[in-house]
Design a protein around this motif. Structure first.
Motif, PDB file in Angstrom:
ATOM      1  N   ASN A 465       0.839  -1.191   0.000  1.00 13.61           N
ATOM      2  CA  ASN A 465       0.000   0.000   0.000  1.00 13.61           C
ATOM      3  C   ASN A 465       0.882   1.252   0.000  1.00 13.61           C
ATOM      4  OD1 ASN A 465      -1.900  -1.968   0.426  1.00 13.61           O
ATOM      5  ND2 ASN A 465      -2.415  -1.328   2.501  1.00 13.61           N
ATOM      6  N   GLU A 466       0.507   2.241  -0.786  1.00 10.84           N
ATOM      7  CA  GLU A 466       1.280   3.471  -0.877  1.00 10.84           C
ATOM      8  C   GLU A 466       1.415   4.137   0.492  1.00 10.84           C
ATOM      9  OE1 GLU A 466       3.412   6.773  -2.321  1.00 10.84           O
ATOM     10  OE2 GLU A 466       3.068   4.763  -3.157  1.00 10.84           O
ATOM     11  N   VAL A 467       0.347   4.136   1.261  1.00 11.17           N
ATOM     12  CA  VAL A 467       0.395   4.783   2.572  1.00 11.17           C
ATOM     13  C   VAL A 467       1.389   4.088   3.486  1.00 11.17           C
ATOM     14  CG1 VAL A 467      -1.531   3.419   3.521  1.00 11.17           C
ATOM     15  CG2 VAL A 467      -1.032   5.686   4.459  1.00 11.17           C
ATOM     16  N   GLU A 468       1.557   2.783   3.330  1.00  6.61           N
ATOM     17  CA  GLU A 468       2.508   2.037   4.148  1.00  6.61           C
ATOM     18  C   GLU A 468       3.945   2.334   3.709  1.00  6.61           C
ATOM     19  OE1 GLU A 468       1.674   0.129   6.836  1.00  6.61           O
ATOM     20  OE2 GLU A 468      -0.324   0.921   6.442  1.00  6.61           O
ATOM     21  N   LYS A 644      -7.263  14.385   4.965  1.00  3.88           N
ATOM     22  CA  LYS A 644      -5.970  13.800   5.297  1.00  3.88           C
ATOM     23  C   LYS A 644      -6.121  12.942   6.542  1.00  3.88           C
ATOM     24  CE  LYS A 644      -1.184  15.035   6.456  1.00  3.88           C
ATOM     25  NZ  LYS A 644      -0.598  13.993   5.607  1.00  3.88           N
ATOM     26  N   MET A 645      -5.622  11.723   6.465  1.00  7.38           N
ATOM     27  CA  MET A 645      -5.769  10.806   7.589  1.00  7.38           C
ATOM     28  C   MET A 645      -4.928  11.279   8.769  1.00  7.38           C
ATOM     29  SD  MET A 645      -5.127   6.702   7.698  1.00  7.38           S
ATOM     30  CE  MET A 645      -3.410   6.902   7.211  1.00  7.38           C
ATOM     31  N   PRO A 646      -5.544  11.464   9.927  1.00 12.05           N
ATOM     32  CA  PRO A 646      -4.744  11.851  11.110  1.00 12.05           C
ATOM     33  C   PRO A 646      -3.880  10.683  11.571  1.00 12.05           C
ATOM     34  CG  PRO A 646      -7.041  11.488  11.715  1.00 12.05           C
ATOM     35  CD  PRO A 646      -6.981  11.372  10.227  1.00 12.05           C
ATOM     36  N   LEU A 662      -5.145   7.197  12.774  1.00 16.06           N
ATOM     37  CA  LEU A 662      -6.273   7.524  13.634  1.00 16.06           C
ATOM     38  C   LEU A 662      -7.540   7.704  12.814  1.00 16.06           C
ATOM     39  CD1 LEU A 662      -4.436  10.101  15.937  1.00 16.06           C
ATOM     40  CD2 LEU A 662      -4.663   7.627  16.256  1.00 16.06           C
ATOM     41  N   VAL A 663      -8.674   7.751  13.515  1.00 19.75           N
ATOM     42  CA  VAL A 663      -9.956   7.901  12.839  1.00 19.75           C
ATOM     43  C   VAL A 663     -10.229   9.380  12.571  1.00 19.75           C
ATOM     44  CG1 VAL A 663     -11.263   8.074  15.000  1.00 19.75           C
ATOM     45  CG2 VAL A 663     -12.392   7.238  12.936  1.00 19.75           C
ATOM     46  N   LEU A 664     -10.948   9.667  11.494  1.00 19.57           N
ATOM     47  CA  LEU A 664     -11.312  11.039  11.167  1.00 19.57           C
ATOM     48  C   LEU A 664     -12.211  11.624  12.263  1.00 19.57           C
ATOM     49  CD1 LEU A 664     -12.280  10.899   7.368  1.00 19.57           C
ATOM     50  CD2 LEU A 664     -10.323  12.105   8.341  1.00 19.57           C
TER      51      LEU A 664
END
Length: 696
Positions: A465-468, A644-646, A662-664
């Motif tokens: 995954n790109e985020v990883e 943007k994901m916290p 974290l959750v939005l």
């Protein structure tokens, strides 16, 4: 006077004798229960049950042709009274309800203009109707006119809206609809509904391996209906908490907004809804169909097994899960680190599934502690094999068995199990997928000074995954690209000291579409490390077939990839009462793929248990797309930033396994939900008053 009276009495006596004789000769007995049953029906004579009035319906119930719940208008109390008259158990029969699949309405442009036609059926007969969308609602309200209970209204947006409180599930609206977009289904039928070629589906929903109605749950979040959003998700996916944290969201690649802007953060919104329930202090009730008396064994408590068990139980079947590990969860417990999916979150989600009445047995291995024969002897009617893919591939190079060498899934499993492993100071993780990234980021949190990721292609080709990948870069993991390991070098004590690799260059694309790495002769390079983890993939472990003494197990076919051979449309194995899904059926894949496979297998098992042919879903999409829904241009979009994901800052997260993502917050979740265009097949909501976009 007297003769007249005597004459009348004589006639009366004669008539009485004749009638008495006639009653003996032409006697017709009527079961008194018919009248009692009829008195406890609704008395509407609506015909919704399929019989010409309540008297005929009562007779069918008494004759055993129909169940006590036949009347679609009667409430639970009336059904129970009828059941008592018949001396049977009323059960908790599912009530069918009408619902509309199309929310296009006025959003769909008109293709034709008709004069003097006020009927959907008549208009459909004339060139298919007026709408550009060939499958969408025509909007003239045939369904509204057909409903005798005022349960269907033509809403302000041009499509029918159903009032569940008034709907009796009689089916009149469905019969009246020429487009088949208003349906009357029970809960079980809704649970087993799959994406089909003719359905009004948004591109994101077509792409989701779990086939979740994504626009619907995002729209529910937008309206503040968080409970309803969770229920929409759970019609397809029983693990929204886990999926909301680890899913690579392939649906977002097909988000229509992403053509002109950034895709909607679909997965973050799913997690927002799921976390809302978990943090609310109470669980949203999950209903199940009446017990069927059928019994299913689910082998493997990973995402595929949990999904299959969840849907089978909701269909009314008894389900027991057998798991080889100490706890349920499979790969999402033992293969995904704590910082991505906290165990307490996973425990909460799994407990909600077990609370439906599912029993689980852990620390029991199929083929060792029990087998197919013992399951059949215990009265199981079907078996689901979801044993996962736990067998790590090896590098196949010299020295990879030295002290300090590990394989990816085995390493993560041991860490998740609390085992104390002797670690080095510098490590190389070989591979470019999510397991490799998980190993590398875990090593940093375990205190290693330096971690390399060695990958034979470039960053662009990494399957993780790109985020990883971004998170790995932020945390200081060093990437060694275009490097293919050739040898592990060790000292006199057989302890790892170096990893030798050959430098590569990219050639022509291979079957996967990625450019094939080709070695550069004489480019051998040594990397100083004292620990190596190979994470280049894994396969199912199918030793249970050889270990199980049951003769029937010999008929179970295994593919050359070591997966359980199956019909990919039904997931039925070579033994008719065995079904499979997840990694054991497909090889190592996504969690959401396993969840979708578990539900599809549950449908096939349900058919098998009912004695019906196990046939594929007609015109099933199964990762295919509806051509007309794939746009190249979307008009009327005002660009707005994606949420943007916290996350926990790097400085605060590397000394523990604390959850990073974290959750939005609610405010941001609501704002992000407003970015959704609420797409259907071709309809969507533009940000402006631009006309609807057409496929180009």
């Amino acid at each position: 006077m007297i003769p007249a009276l005597l004459f009348m009495l004589g006639i009366g006596a004669l008539c009485g004798i004749v009638l008495s004789l006639s009653s003996k000769i032409f006697y017709v007995y009527e079961d008194p229960r018919i009248a009692l049953v009829e008195n406890n029906l609704a008395g509407a004579n609506c015909g919704g049950c399929g019989y010409a009035g309540c008297s005929a319906a009562a007779e069918a119930i008494v004759n055993g042709i129909e169940p006590p719940s036949l009347c679609v208008v009667s409430g639970k109390e009336d059904v129970e009274k009828v059941a008592r008259i018949m001396g049977v158990d009323a059960g908790s029969a599912e009530s069918p309800l009408s619902y509309n699949m199309c929310e296009g309405g006025f959003r769909a442009d008109d293709k034709y203009h008709y004069m003097g036609i006020s009927s959907c059926k008549a208009m459909a007969a004339m060139y298919g109707g007026k709408r550009v969308c060939g499958v969408g609602c025509i909007g003239l309200g045939d369904c509204v006119k057909a409903c005798q209970f005022d349960a269907v209204k033509l809403g302000p947006k041009g499509f029918p809206v159903v009032d569940d409180n008034k709907c009796v599930g009689c089916g009149a609206c469905q019969q009246a609809c020429p487009k088949d977009i208003i349906q009357v289904n029970t809960l079980s039928e809704k649970l087993m509904e799959f994406n089909q070629l003719h359905a009004p589906l948004a591109p994101c929903a077509q792409t989701c391996p779990a086939e979740i109605n994504i626009p619907r749950y995002i729209n529910q979040i937008k309206e503040g209906k968080y409970k309803e959003a969770v229920q929409t998700i759970r019609l397809r996916n029983p693990l929204p908490l886990a999926c909301g944290r680890v899913c690579p969201h392939p649906c977002e690649d097909m988000c229509r907004r992403g053509i002109e802007d950034e895709p909607v953060s679909i997965n973050q919104l799913k997690r927002f809804a799921a976390d809302y329930e978990m943090n609310s202090g109470s669980r949203i009730p999950i209903t199940c169909a009446p017990d069927t008396g059928k019994k299913v064994a689910v082998i493997g408590g990973g995402p595929a097994g949990l999904s299959c068990a969840f849907f089978l139980r909701r269909l009314g079947h008894e389900v027991n899960i057998f798991e080889a590990m100490p706890k349920l969860g499979g790969m999402i417990r033992y293969g995904i680190p704590e910082y991505r999916l906290p165990k307490k979150v996973l425990d909460w989600e799994i407990q909600g599934i077990l609370d439906l009445g599912i029993k689980s047995f852990c620390n029991v291995k199929f083929g060792v502690d029990f087998g197919l024969g013992s399951l059949m002897a215990s009265g199981y009617n079907a078996v689901f094999l979801g044993v996962g893919a736990w067998e790590d591939y090896t590098l196949g190079i010299e020295g990879e068995n030295m002290d300090g060498c590990f394989t990816g899934i085995n390493f993560l499993q041991r860490i998740a199990g609390g085992e104390k492993i002797k670690l080095g100071k510098t490590a190389a993780v070989v591979g470019g997928g999510n397991t490799a990234v998980d190993c590398a980021r875990t090593l940093l949190r375990l205190g290693l000074e330096k971690v390399y990721m060695v990958y034979r292609r470039t960053r662009k080709e990494m399957p993780a995954n790109e985020v990883e990948i971004v998170a790995s870069e932020e945390e200081g993991i060093e990437f060694v690209f275009l490097a293919a390991p050739t040898r592990v070098v060790g000292d006199d004590n057989n302890k790892v000291t170096q990893l030798e690799y050959l430098q590569m260059q990219l050639g022509e694309p291979d079957a996967s579409g990625r450019r094939r790495p080709e070695p550069i002769e004489g480019s051998e390079t040594l990397l100083d490390v004292d620990m190596i983890i190979s994470a280049i993939g894994q396969a199912p472990e199918t030793s249970f077939k050889e270990l199980d003494p049951h003769t029937r197990m010999k008929e179970l076919e295994i593919t050359r990839w070591n997966t359980i051979d199956n019909d990919p449309a039904t997931l039925q194995a070579s033994i008719p009462y065995i079904f499979t899904g997840g990694d054991s059926a497909t090889g190592a894949s996504l969690v959401v793929e396993a969840i979708g496979g578990g539900r599809r297998a549950a449908r096939s098992i349900d058919l098998h248990l009912k004695g019906e042919p196990v046939e594929p879903v007609p015109n099933s999409l199964q990762k295919k797309h509806i051509p007309e829904s794939i746009f190249s241009k979307v008009d009327g979009i005002k660009k707005s930033p994606r949420a943007k994901m916290p996350e926990i800052h790097v400085d605060q997260r590397l000394d523990s396994m604390i959850e990073v993502d974290l959750v939005l917050p609610e405010e941001q979740a609501l704002k992000e939900s407003e970015r959704c265009l609420n797409c259907c097949r071709i309809c969507y909501n533009p940000d402006t008053d631009f006309p609807m976009a057409k496929a180009n």
